[in-house]
Design a protein around this motif. Structure first.
Motif, mmCIF file in Angstrom:
data_model
loop_
_atom_site.group_PDB
_atom_site.id
_atom_site.type_symbol
_atom_site.label_atom_id
_atom_site.label_comp_id
_atom_site.label_asym_id
_atom_site.label_seq_id
_atom_site.Cartn_x
_atom_site.Cartn_y
_atom_site.Cartn_z
ATOM 1 N N SER A 31 0.816 -1.213 0.000
ATOM 2 C CA SER A 31 0.000 0.000 0.000
ATOM 3 C C SER A 31 0.853 1.268 0.000
ATOM 4 N N TRP A 58 -1.861 5.674 0.263
ATOM 5 C CA TRP A 58 -2.377 6.311 1.469
ATOM 6 C C TRP A 58 -2.678 7.789 1.236
ATOM 7 N N PRO A 271 -7.389 1.033 7.915
ATOM 8 C CA PRO A 271 -8.093 0.559 6.722
ATOM 9 C C PRO A 271 -9.177 1.508 6.224
ATOM 10 N N LEU A 274 -7.454 4.279 4.459
ATOM 11 C CA LEU A 274 -6.918 3.803 3.182
ATOM 12 C C LEU A 274 -8.019 3.727 2.130
ATOM 13 N N ARG A 282 -10.337 -3.546 -2.036
ATOM 14 C CA ARG A 282 -11.216 -2.850 -1.104
ATOM 15 C C ARG A 282 -11.991 -3.814 -0.197
ATOM 16 N N MET A 285 -9.773 -4.966 2.665
ATOM 17 C CA MET A 285 -9.506 -3.905 3.633
ATOM 18 C C MET A 285 -10.749 -3.602 4.463
ATOM 19 N N ARG A 286 -11.911 -3.655 3.833
ATOM 20 C CA ARG A 286 -13.156 -3.438 4.560
ATOM 21 C C ARG A 286 -13.379 -4.546 5.586
#
Length: 299
Positions: A31, A58, A271, A274, A282, A285-286
């Motif tokens: 990331s 980021w 997260p 981000l 996505r 990360m969610r």
């Protein structure tokens, strides 16, 4: 976000290996930096780490001297040296360039698929030795914090309170528990005894940050290496390794109690922030954020 291709990295590959570059593939993750597999004209491969603004997903954020800037070539090289001196296995350096490092390609066998093998036991033994390397001050190797710097638990408390504030703005269920959670953080912090020695830690060591090569664990994504409370590492290790985690002896229960909640808040705030940008993975990360929302709420 556009990724680099053969034309962008051909000179780097030639400088590293003296061969033509046939193919480039950006690997999953990364990331704050781009991680690229370089395939040469003879079929051999290498890995390029690229630190450029175009590779950083980021959003801009107020810098955090210990945690927020854990990226960059110089941090990687300092960490590589510190880990090597501690006896840890890290990928061999092939080339160091201005904003890029090329290392050996050890393949894609991550420890997360080998948790029931001897490689995991070897990792715990290696980490015990690594954590045993001590410093009287905390911080990055070669850039330790001054002796008068706030104690580590104070740093973690202030960071966790900031994360709680950010989480309350985004997650109504956490906002409804704000007073209780703030009291929990302060109470857990209040019973911690002072400490004057810190161990060498990786900083973000999940099974996806360990490759297995020849049966040995090899650490990657190492820019977060620093001297710190080893309980901070173990709070993360127990979260990521679950039943496979092997706690070290003599961990401070009070520190573990504070750092668990601080880690959970961090893994909600980070997260979600981000996801304000165009990070591609996505759903994963969610899911991290959702899992840690639940952990925060039962603390």
């Amino acid at each position: 976000m556009a990724h680099l291709g053969v034309a962008d990295l051909t000179d780097l590959a030639h400088a590293a290996y003296g061969r033509s570059l046939r193919q480039v593939a950006r690997l999953h993750g990364g990331s704050k930096k781009g991680v690229y597999r370089l395939t040469l004209d003879d079929g051999t491969t290498g890995i390029a780490y690229v630190w450029r603004a175009s590779e950083d997903y980021w959003p801009e954020h107020e810098p955090d001297p210990l945690f927020g800037n854990a990226s960059g070539r110089d941090l990687f090289l300092t960490a590589h040296t510190a880990l090597s001196e501690a006896g840890m296995s890290v990928p061999r350096l092939v080339l160091v360039d201005r904003d890029t490092v090329v290392v050996e390609d050890l393949g894609g066998e991550f420890l997360e698929k080998l948790l029931d093998t001897e490689a995991l036991e070897r990792l715990w033994d290696d980490l015990e030795a690594m954590h045993g390397r001590q410093s009287p001050r905390y911080g990055r190797p070669g850039a330790l914090q001054p002796a008068e710097a706030p104690p580590v638990p104070d740093v973690i408390l202030e960071r966790a309170l900031a994360h709680l504030e950010a989480c309350c703005e985004r997650v109504p269920r956490i906002a409804a528990e704000r007073e209780r959670l703030e009291n929990q953080l302060r109470q857990r912090h209040s019973v911690i005894e002072p400490r004057t020695s810190y161990g060498l830690i990786h900083g973000e060591l999940g099974p996806d940050h360990v490759l297995v090569s020849g049966g040995r664990p090899v650490l990657i994504d190492i820019e977060g290496v620093m001297f710190f409370d080893v309980e901070w590492e173990h709070a993360f290790l127990e979260l990521r390794f679950g039943r496979h985690h092997r706690p070290a002896e003599n961990l401070d229960p009070a520190r573990m109690n504070l750092y668990r909640l601080a880690q959970y808040l961090s893994l909600v705030e980070g997260p979600l922030r981000l996801l304000d940008g165009d990070f591609p993975h996505r759903d994963a990360m969610r899911e991290i954020a959702d899992q840690n929302i639940e952990r925060v709420l039962v603390c």
